[in-house]
Structure formats: structure tokens, C-alpha cells
Design a protein around this motif. Structure first.
Motif, PDB file in Angstrom:
ATOM      1  N   GLU A  59      40.624 -34.623 -44.891  1.00 38.81           N
ATOM      2  CA  GLU A  59      39.647 -33.839 -44.116  1.00 38.81           C
ATOM      3  C   GLU A  59      38.285 -33.836 -44.831  1.00 38.81           C
ATOM      4  N   SER A  63      34.879 -35.347 -43.163  1.00 40.77           N
ATOM      5  CA  SER A  63      33.684 -34.562 -42.860  1.00 40.77           C
ATOM      6  C   SER A  63      32.482 -35.102 -43.633  1.00 40.77           C
ATOM      7  N   LYS A  66      31.343 -38.239 -41.691  1.00 43.64           N
ATOM      8  CA  LYS A  66      30.688 -37.883 -40.423  1.00 43.64           C
ATOM      9  C   LYS A  66      29.289 -37.315 -40.650  1.00 43.64           C
ATOM     10  N   CYS A 205      37.144 -41.981 -38.219  1.00 43.61           N
ATOM     11  CA  CYS A 205      35.945 -41.216 -37.810  1.00 43.61           C
ATOM     12  C   CYS A 205      35.609 -41.472 -36.339  1.00 43.61           C
TER      13      CYS A 205
END
Lengths: 205, 205
Positions: A59, A63, A66, A205
Motif C-alpha cells: 500500500e 500510494s 500514484k 497502479c
């Protein structure tokens, strides 16, 4: 000679074979994808037992990616192994400082490896948020030191140095760190291992 | 954290450990060096039994390198893994066509992989004398076809594609070829394996 010439078909069939032979791996479907991509890159089923993913590491990586951060690699071989299409789409830059001449000069002056010096250089830029180390134990040792001294704050460390001197030990130190990490226990590892972990995250992603 | 920071010391100690654990390998001290560099790059002792060197392949590679020929690689990761200092000294060029746009366009048109298309492109230049294939079975299959049809005449093929679909089979076909080769049996292989074989030869020059 008859053989499969379809890249997508080859990859899908490879993943099927891996699943037939090792089942599902990791604590989640996402972790399963990461570990299987390592096996896919190495054809070494032993990685099913060697890859260690800290809680929340996938995770954290997703993140960061992204958000369009930079990835740092220890060697150019690893940089070359990171898939271009997806990272361009996400506007991800990959930095590798090992071949910079000033890095070599500075490392020589200080009596440390170029890998160590390039980690010091990388830590100066706060946009460098994912560190992927596939080759040099000294790079990973140095990064761990920088983190402990508050001089680096990566969001994810992918640490898979390979070899007979220091690789295992550097990864054991990584597992003691309170930062999301993905690693491989023991001597094995390498650039394709680190690249396949980065690529697995990029593809998600 | 105390660790070895001397690159030459790390490499020498690694080779000592490998020799302690597997003894001497191959049919000559030169072959021993090639196989041990593969183990050094992968930390995988199984390669002691998997690397196959055809009779005279090391000599063929050394004489090609000393003549200053070009090396072709299937992927950029392998190109990045070939040591720069020594190859510059010997005036060796490394060509990899996989990322050329016309290769991608042409491959798509013909319904073959970019790897295959880049082998066709490489075979057009007769200075391309050592072919190193670390990743794609389709590249190795295609190179073997080109050799059989008289369209390519490498002085050495380093063929170590990795994976679950076609890798083993492509390397079995390579072993039937009457051209000097260095390969790895089974599914295992990869860019670091091919790079370490090229580098072992470069270091011997």
C-alpha cells in the motif's frame, strides 16, 4: 521449431504455471502478485519462501507511485529493468547516481563504495521516496544508517542485494527498520528481483 | 553496523567462499572463472551444475573480444550489466535494438515479438559477433533459426533466457547448434547470468 510468440500469452501462461506449482502466496492478492513476479523473473521457486513484505508495504509503495515520486536504484541494471511505459504514464523518474563521476571521486576520497556515496547523494533530494537496491549490500547498509540518523525518509525500501559478503546481513538490518520494506531472506536477490517488485507495483497502479 | 566497504575485498572474499562451497568447476581454470562469476552474480549454487560451456567456447569468446567486435544483447538490462571499463579499453560496442521504435512497429506488423525482430536487425551487421540473450526465449529461438538459414554467423552465443514458457526449450535447441555457446540448463537464467558470463570473458582479456 514451434514456440509461443505472443508476449501477453507467454506472461499469462507463466503466471498460470507458477500458480499451479506454488499456489497463492503472501497475505493478500496484491502481495501474491509481487511474489509471483519475482518468481516469474528468476524462474526460482525458492523465492516463494524468501520474499518478506512488511505490513502495509505494498500500500505504501502504491500510494507513493500514484503521487508521482522518484525511485532511486543502486545500479543501472536495475534502472534498465524498470518498465518504461507505466512509469512514464505515472510521471515517475528513476534516479541512479552510481556512474556519476563526482560520486566516484568523492567515494574514493572517503574510502567508501560508490554505492554508499550514491545513497548519500540520493538522500539529499526529498522527492526520492522509493529506494530500490538490487545489488550492493553496502548501499543498503548506508541507506539504513541514513534513515536511523534522520537523513533519509523513504516511503518504501525494496532491498534485495545479492551475494556472499554482507547481502544477508544487510537485509536482516532492513527487517529491523520501522519503515515499509520488501526484501528477500538469505544470500539470493539481485537486480531482476528488485526490478520485478517495482514493476509489480507499477502494474497495480 | 560493521561491514566490508572495499569492493575488491568483497569480490575476493566472495570468490573464496564460492570455492570453499563448490570447489573447482568446468574443464579448465577459465571455465571455472566463468561459472563462478555466474554464482557470484546470483548467489545460487545450483548454477554449478547448470552452466554448460561448449568445447572451445571460452577461447572463441576471448579471441572475438580481443578483435574488438560488437556484442548484441536482447534487453537493455543485460546491456547495462556489462562492465564498462574493460569493454571501452577493448573498443567493444554493445548493441541492443529492443527499444528502437522501428523494431516495435515492424514486430507488430509481422505478429512476432520485439525480441525476435531485434535479432533479425542485429544479424544484418556482420560486426555483431557475440550474441548474449539473457531474457527472451523468442530471441534465442529466432537467432537459432537465423543461424540455421545462414543469415547469422556469431562467433559465440551466450544464451541464458529465463522463465516458464520456452526458456528451457530454446536452450535445448542452442545445445544442438554447431556454434560455440555458453548456456544454462532448465528454467533458470536471466540478464545477470548472461552479463556475468560476458564480464568473466572481458576480465580475462
Amino acid at each position: 521449431m514451434e514456440f509461443n510468440k505472443n508476449p501477453k500469452g507467454i506472461e499469462a501462461r507463466s503466471m498460470e504455471i507458477i500458480t499451479e506449482e506454488v499456489g497463492n502466496l503472501g497475505q493478500s492478492p496484491q502481495e501474491d502478485k509481487v511474489i509471483k513476479r519475482v518468481i516469474h523473473a528468476t524462474a526460482d521457486l525458492e523465492f516463494a519462501k524468501l520474499v518478506v513484505i512488511s505490513k502495509g508495504a505494498v500500500e505504501a509503495g502504491l500510494s507513493a507511485l500514484k503521487a508521482g515520486i522518484n525511485i532511486v536504484t543502486d545500479v543501472n541494471m536495475l534502472k534498465a529493468g524498470i518498465t518504461k511505459g507505466k512509469r512514464r504514464e505515472l510521471n515517475i523518474k528513476v534516479n541512479c547516481f552510481i556512474s556519476n563521476e563526482e560520486i566516484a571521486t568523492e567515494a574514493k576520497k572517503l574510502g567508501i563504495t560508490r554505492s554508499m556515496m550514491s545513497m548519500r547523494r540520493a538522500a539529499q533530494d526529498k522527492d526520492n521516496k522509493i529506494f530500490a537496491i538490487g545489488n550492493a549490500p553496502t548501499a543498503l547498509f548506508e541507506l539504513i544508517r541514513l534513515v536511523k540518523e534522520g537523513k533519509a525518509a523513504p516511503e518504501l525500501i525494496i532491498g534485495t542485494p545479492v551475494g556472499f559478503v554482507g547481502a544477508k546481513e544487510s537485509k536482516e538490518e532492513l527487517e529491523k527498520l520501522d519503515i515499509p520494506y520488501i526484501t528477500v531472506r538469505g544470500r539470493k536477490g539481485g537486480s531482476p528481483v528488485a526490478a520485478s517488485i517495482v514493476n509489480a507495483l507499477l502494474y497495480m497502479c
